[in-house]
Design an enzyme around this catalytic site. Structure first.
Site, PDB file in Angstrom:
ATOM      1  N   GLU A 225      -3.920   2.260  -7.190  1.00 19.90           N
ATOM      2  CA  GLU A 225      -4.337   3.343  -6.289  1.00 19.90           C
ATOM      3  C   GLU A 225      -3.409   4.548  -6.495  1.00 19.90           C
ATOM      4  OE1 GLU A 225      -6.658   1.774  -2.648  1.00 19.90           O
ATOM      5  OE2 GLU A 225      -4.564   1.803  -2.118  1.00 19.90           O
TER       6      GLU A 225
ATOM      7  N   HIS B  76       0.859  -1.197   0.000  1.00 13.17           N
ATOM      8  CA  HIS B  76       0.000   0.000   0.000  1.00 13.17           C
ATOM      9  C   HIS B  76       0.893   1.246   0.000  1.00 13.17           C
ATOM     10  CE1 HIS B  76      -2.905   3.016   1.236  1.00 13.17           C
ATOM     11  NE2 HIS B  76      -3.849   2.160   0.874  1.00 13.17           N
TER      12      HIS B  76
HETATM   13  P1  13P Z   1      -9.884   6.184   0.459  1.00 15.44           P
HETATM   14  O1  13P Z   1     -10.997   5.387  -0.145  1.00 15.44           O
HETATM   15  O2  13P Z   1     -10.180   6.667   1.848  1.00 15.44           O
HETATM   16  O3  13P Z   1      -9.401   7.259  -0.461  1.00 15.44           O
HETATM   17  O4  13P Z   1      -8.642   5.172   0.658  1.00 15.44           O
HETATM   18  C1  13P Z   1      -8.254   4.396  -0.418  1.00 15.44           C
HETATM   19  C2  13P Z   1      -7.233   3.418   0.037  1.00 15.44           C
HETATM   20  O5  13P Z   1      -6.130   3.766   0.388  1.00 15.44           O
HETATM   21  C3  13P Z   1      -7.634   2.005   0.072  1.00 15.44           C
HETATM   22  O6  13P Z   1      -6.528   1.171   0.258  1.00 15.44           O
END
Ligand code: 13P
Length: 255
Positions: free
Chosen positions: A168, A96
């Site tokens: 992400e 992450h």
């Molecule tokens: P948010 O949905 O709060 O932007 O977070 C996304 C995230 O980091 C999921 O791993």
């Protein structure tokens, strides 16, 4: 194929919050209407507890948020993949961006973690994504593909089936700002193309690629329209049981 929605609770919740989540989730969810695969990634201290409290719901998959690649050892503060197996945890998020940025998880360590989990039949949600500066410099594709290739180094055809990729963009996490669906589409297609090149070409289509970053009930439909997307990794909109249940219902509908 069914869409997949995974909530990431990050470092939120205490025991009483978890109990409230469970009752709100169960009140809001109409199981007959749920047409998605789903799960939650839980703080490590509550993993065994959450596996236990959801033992009667065979559909929810419980994930860790990180796991060490060693079976055991002198690694104060870490949890190992063997401990995940012991608690019947389904898998773990790996790489992450918050771990990459704040805990110095390197590409090499992320690769070792992916190898350890996938070889042990634990599902890996491998996160990749560019920073705002990289996005502004229009190098998102090369950053993401480079992270992907490094993370999958030496992962074999047989093990890659346990890997789910989550795109992400760092600048979309927790900001309320989302990329345009066509931008997400482009990156996901590049990820699929890379998987086809590295592995059995069929895997490019079959591997799950999620989008994460400020996904909520208002914007999920914009992304559901993309054929390339397999689902979502959701942070803040997964914290309330009723919000998460709403997302699961929306995610199962044809956009
Ligand atoms: P948010 O949905 O709060 O932007 O977070 C996304 C995230 O980091 C999921 O791993």
């Amino acid at each position: 194929m069914k869409k997949m929605i995974i909530g990431n609770w990050k470092m939120y919740k205490t025991t009483s919050d978890i109990n409230i989540f469970k009752s709100e989730f169960e009140m809001a969810i109409d199981s007959a209407n749920i047409n998605v695969e789903y799960g939650i990634a839980v703080p490590s201290i509550y993993l065994c507890k959450v596996v236990d409290i959801f033992r009667n719901n065979k559909n929810i998959k419980i994930y860790a948020q990180d796991a060490h690649y060693k079976e055991e050892g002198a690694y104060t503060g870490n949890i190992s993949y063997k401990q995940l197996l012991d608690c019947n945890v389904y898998g773990s998020i790996i790489g992450h961006s918050e771990r990459r940025a704040m805990f110095n998880d390197t590409d090499e360590e992320i690769n070792k973690k992916v190898l350890a989990l996938s070889r042990n039949d634990l599902s890996t949600i491998l996160c990749v994504g560019e920073t705002l500066l990289e996005y502004q410099n229009k190098i998102s594709v090369s950053i993401v593909i480079n992270q992907l290739k490094k993370a999958l180094n030496s992962v074999m055809d047989n093990d890659v089936k346990n890997v789910i990729i989550a795109y992400e963009p760092v600048w979309a996490i927790g900001t309320g700002i989302v990329p345009k669906p066509e931008e997400v589409d482009l990156i996901i297609k590049e990820i699929r193309k890379t998987i086809s090149e590295l592995y059995n070409p069929k895997f490019g289509n079959s591997i799950k690629v999620l989008y994460g970053g400020s996904v909520n009930a208002k914007n999920i439909n914009d992304f559901l329209k993309l054929n390339s997307i397999s689902g979502f990794l959701v942070g803040s909109a997964s914290l309330k049981g009723s919000d998460f249940a709403e997302l699961l219902e929306l995610g199962g509908k044809d956009a």
